[in-house]
Enzyme design. Structure first.
Site, PDB file in Angstrom:
ATOM      1  N   THR A  70       0.848  -1.198   0.000  1.00 25.99           N
ATOM      2  CA  THR A  70       0.000   0.000   0.000  1.00 25.99           C
ATOM      3  C   THR A  70       0.883   1.247   0.000  1.00 25.99           C
ATOM      4  O   THR A  70       0.683   2.173  -0.802  1.00 25.99           O
ATOM      5  CB  THR A  70      -0.926   0.007   1.243  1.00 25.99           C
ATOM      6  OG1 THR A  70      -1.784  -1.128   1.154  1.00 25.99           O
ATOM      7  CG2 THR A  70      -1.753   1.271   1.319  1.00 25.99           C
ATOM      8  N   ASN A 149      -5.581  -9.827  -7.764  1.00 26.62           N
ATOM      9  CA  ASN A 149      -5.835 -10.410  -6.444  1.00 26.62           C
ATOM     10  C   ASN A 149      -7.201 -11.076  -6.332  1.00 26.62           C
ATOM     11  O   ASN A 149      -7.454 -11.792  -5.371  1.00 26.62           O
ATOM     12  CB  ASN A 149      -5.702  -9.324  -5.358  1.00 26.62           C
ATOM     13  CG  ASN A 149      -6.527  -8.095  -5.647  1.00 26.62           C
ATOM     14  OD1 ASN A 149      -6.444  -7.511  -6.722  1.00 26.62           O
ATOM     15  ND2 ASN A 149      -7.348  -7.692  -4.704  1.00 26.62           N
ATOM     16  N   GLN A 178       0.681  -9.670  -5.732  1.00 22.73           N
ATOM     17  CA  GLN A 178       0.140 -11.041  -5.782  1.00 22.73           C
ATOM     18  C   GLN A 178       0.951 -11.956  -6.692  1.00 22.73           C
ATOM     19  O   GLN A 178       0.655 -13.148  -6.797  1.00 22.73           O
ATOM     20  CB  GLN A 178      -1.325 -11.021  -6.246  1.00 22.73           C
ATOM     21  CG  GLN A 178      -2.274 -10.361  -5.264  1.00 22.73           C
ATOM     22  CD  GLN A 178      -2.467 -11.153  -3.961  1.00 22.73           C
ATOM     23  OE1 GLN A 178      -2.018 -12.302  -3.831  1.00 22.73           O
ATOM     24  NE2 GLN A 178      -3.113 -10.541  -2.989  1.00 22.73           N
ATOM     25  N   SER A 196       4.851  -6.956  -1.055  1.00 22.11           N
ATOM     26  CA  SER A 196       4.509  -6.981   0.369  1.00 22.11           C
ATOM     27  C   SER A 196       4.899  -8.348   0.937  1.00 22.11           C
ATOM     28  O   SER A 196       4.425  -9.380   0.447  1.00 22.11           O
ATOM     29  CB  SER A 196       2.990  -6.831   0.508  1.00 22.11           C
ATOM     30  OG  SER A 196       2.631  -5.804   1.375  1.00 22.11           O
ATOM     31  N   HIS A 198       4.144 -10.119   3.579  1.00 25.29           N
ATOM     32  CA  HIS A 198       3.208 -11.078   4.183  1.00 25.29           C
ATOM     33  C   HIS A 198       2.412 -11.846   3.138  1.00 25.29           C
ATOM     34  O   HIS A 198       1.668 -12.767   3.479  1.00 25.29           O
ATOM     35  CB  HIS A 198       2.268 -10.375   5.175  1.00 25.29           C
ATOM     36  CG  HIS A 198       1.262  -9.470   4.548  1.00 25.29           C
ATOM     37  ND1 HIS A 198      -0.058  -9.828   4.422  1.00 25.29           N
ATOM     38  CD2 HIS A 198       1.374  -8.245   4.001  1.00 25.29           C
ATOM     39  CE1 HIS A 198      -0.716  -8.830   3.833  1.00 25.29           C
ATOM     40  NE2 HIS A 198       0.127  -7.859   3.572  1.00 25.29           N
ATOM     41  N   THR A 234      12.752   5.100  10.692  1.00 18.78           N
ATOM     42  CA  THR A 234      13.651   4.000  11.044  1.00 18.78           C
ATOM     43  C   THR A 234      13.144   2.714  10.406  1.00 18.78           C
ATOM     44  O   THR A 234      11.966   2.386  10.533  1.00 18.78           O
ATOM     45  CB  THR A 234      13.692   3.852  12.584  1.00 18.78           C
ATOM     46  OG1 THR A 234      14.078   5.119  13.120  1.00 18.78           O
ATOM     47  CG2 THR A 234      14.658   2.778  13.011  1.00 18.78           C
ATOM     48  N   CYS A 318     -13.072  -5.856  -0.723  1.00 20.51           N
ATOM     49  CA  CYS A 318     -11.996  -4.971  -1.159  1.00 20.51           C
ATOM     50  C   CYS A 318     -12.499  -3.814  -2.009  1.00 20.51           C
ATOM     51  O   CYS A 318     -11.849  -3.406  -2.956  1.00 20.51           O
ATOM     52  CB  CYS A 318     -10.980  -5.780  -1.964  1.00 20.51           C
ATOM     53  SG  CYS A 318      -9.322  -5.636  -1.351  1.00 20.51           S
TER      54      CYS A 318
HETATM   55  N1  PMP Z   1      -1.942  -4.770  -4.201  1.00 21.22           N
HETATM   56  C1  PMP Z   1      -2.545  -5.952  -4.290  1.00 21.22           C
HETATM   57  C2  PMP Z   1      -2.790  -6.548  -5.641  1.00 21.22           C
HETATM   58  C3  PMP Z   1      -2.967  -6.612  -3.133  1.00 21.22           C
HETATM   59  O1  PMP Z   1      -3.578  -7.805  -3.235  1.00 21.22           O
HETATM   60  C4  PMP Z   1      -2.720  -6.027  -1.873  1.00 21.22           C
HETATM   61  C5  PMP Z   1      -3.150  -6.705  -0.590  1.00 21.22           C
HETATM   62  N2  PMP Z   1      -4.508  -7.045  -0.539  1.00 21.22           N
HETATM   63  C6  PMP Z   1      -2.073  -4.776  -1.831  1.00 21.22           C
HETATM   64  C7  PMP Z   1      -1.688  -4.188  -3.020  1.00 21.22           C
HETATM   65  C8  PMP Z   1      -1.785  -4.087  -0.550  1.00 21.22           C
HETATM   66  O2  PMP Z   1      -0.883  -4.807   0.234  1.00 21.22           O
HETATM   67  P1  PMP Z   1      -0.683  -4.452   1.774  1.00 21.22           P
HETATM   68  O3  PMP Z   1      -2.031  -4.571   2.418  1.00 21.22           O
HETATM   69  O4  PMP Z   1       0.271  -5.471   2.266  1.00 21.22           O
HETATM   70  O5  PMP Z   1      -0.157  -3.072   1.841  1.00 21.22           O
END
Ligand code: PMP
Length: 375
Positions: A70, A149, A178, A196, A198, A234, A318
């Site tokens: 994000t 996604n 993704q 990202s 996670h 940081t 979403c």
């Molecule tokens: N872009 C896509 C295609 C995503 O699937 C996601 C997470 N749902 C994000 C951006 C944002 O990732 P994060 O919530 O880890 O910032």
């Protein structure tokens, strides 16, 4: 519990959690401190940066660490538009982008930018003819995700790079959130990409914006300028070291996972295609499948599966500013009933054969349970 919501977030690898705790315990210093312990932390940061760029096959790019995709998308869009605004004012993006792209682009309208949407084919792929049609003199920025996604569709990133070669002033950003860890893609030629941790079995709170020319963007928040003067604050070294580890592990198991999860994907598709009121969307990466129980609400199906200890998600959660129904499914020309009844099943490294089998029988039993409302 059977976890089938990996596109929302993944279970971290034990090794990533170990890296996180070890670095938190032993490298708690600020990477910007000039004493010897700070320099050790800085060295680990540099090694993580190098490893991530090498694993992404983008050795000559720069890696700006962020808190996640994000933030990376926000920096790319706002930071580049700020530096390029004297060359034009139009931004092109696909209709299927994540809210962290769409909502930022829409916000930039208030700063005098025009936002236009590239059309989507019915199979959920960005329409390259529509892109070519929209490319004009005023366009300075194009952004298209690598893997969607909602359906898992893989977007033609290299083809877009080729098309944009005739438009040298256009900056091309790719949201690869993704895609990373699921599919190998050639990103050479893109100007920047977001990821990202996670989403590929790292821990939360770390991500990156990988950039061809870091000078091409202005910061959007201000402070000590830690990350190339583009991102301040940081750095979260423990989560970054865990991200580097998770990326290496994901890349190493990518092919084996792709083959194994493709089998699960096939059996899920075969099973639901026998159910008359169920529609499966065209896909892409095997990890993500979007299924609609036409006539039902996605939440009902999610809850019915949750009662069976299977975690999936709806796709309507979403929503962005553009639509209250999921943009990707709407852009693919699905009817509102199909969009409202959709669920997203998303598998990952830890999904196994037994879980895939249990999901298939649960999809059938939920169908019987809610049969009365189906169309
Ligand atoms: N872009 C896509 C295609 C995503 O699937 C996601 C997470 N749902 C994000 C951006 C944002 O990732 P994060 O919530 O880890 O910032």
């Amino acid at each position: 519990m059977i976890y089938m919501d990996n596109a929302a977030s993944t279970r971290p690898y034990d090794e990533a959690v170990d890296a996180f705790t070890e670095v938190s315990r032993s490298y708690y210093f600020n990477t910007a401190s000039i004493h010897s312990e700070g320099r050790k932390a800085e060295k680990l940061l540099g090694a993580s940066r190098r490893q991530i760029l090498d694993l992404m096959d983008l050795g000559d790019y720069e890696c700006v660490f962020t808190s996640g995709a994000t933030e990376s998308n926000n920096i790319a869009i706002q930071g580049v538009l700020e530096t390029k605004k004297q060359f034009g004012r139009t931004v092109l993006l696909s209709e299927m982008e994540h809210p962290s792209v769409i909502n930022v682009a829409e916000k930039m309208k208030h700063k005098g930018f025009n936002v236009e949407y590239i059309k989507t084919t019915e199979s959920g792929i960005v329409d390259l003819d529509s892109l070519k049609y929209l490319l004009g003199n005023d366009v300075i920025f194009v952004t298209v995700m690598a893997v969607n996604n909602v359906t898992g569709s893989v977007q033609p990133v290299s083809e877009i790079v080729e098309i944009l070669k005739s438009y040298p002033k256009v900056y091309f950003h790719v949201d690869a959130t993704q895609a990373v860890g699921k599919v190998r893609m050639d990103y050479s030629g893109v100007d920047s990409l977001s990821l990202s941790a996670h989403k590929f079995h790292g821990v939360k709170g770390a991500g990156a914006l990988i950039v061809k020319e870091v000078k091409s963007m202005s910061p959007i928040t201000f402070g000590g300028g830690h990350e190339f003067n583009v991102r301040s604050g940081t750095v979260n070294l423990a989560a970054i070291a865990a991200m580097a580890k998770a990326l290496r592990m994901s890349m190493e198991s990518l092919e084996e996972n792709r083959l194994r999860i493709s089998r699960y994907n096939k059996s899920i598709r075969e099973a639901v295609s026998k159910l008359p009121s169920v529609q499966v969307q065209p896909g892409g990466v095997p990890q993500i499948i979007n299924v609609s129980y036409i006539g039902a609400r996605g939440e009902i199906v999610v809850n019915a599966l949750s009662q069976r200890e299977i975690m999936v998600s709806t796709t309507s959660a979403c929503a962005s500013k553009l639509s209250s129904l999921n943009e990707t499914l709407m852009a693919m020309n699905n009817s509102p009933d199909v969009v409202k009844g959709s669920i997203r099943i998303s598998m990952g490294h830890f999904t196994n054969d037994q879980e895939a089998d249990k999901l298939v029988s649960a999809l059938n039993s939920v169908y019987k349970e809610i049969g009365g409302v189906l169309k």
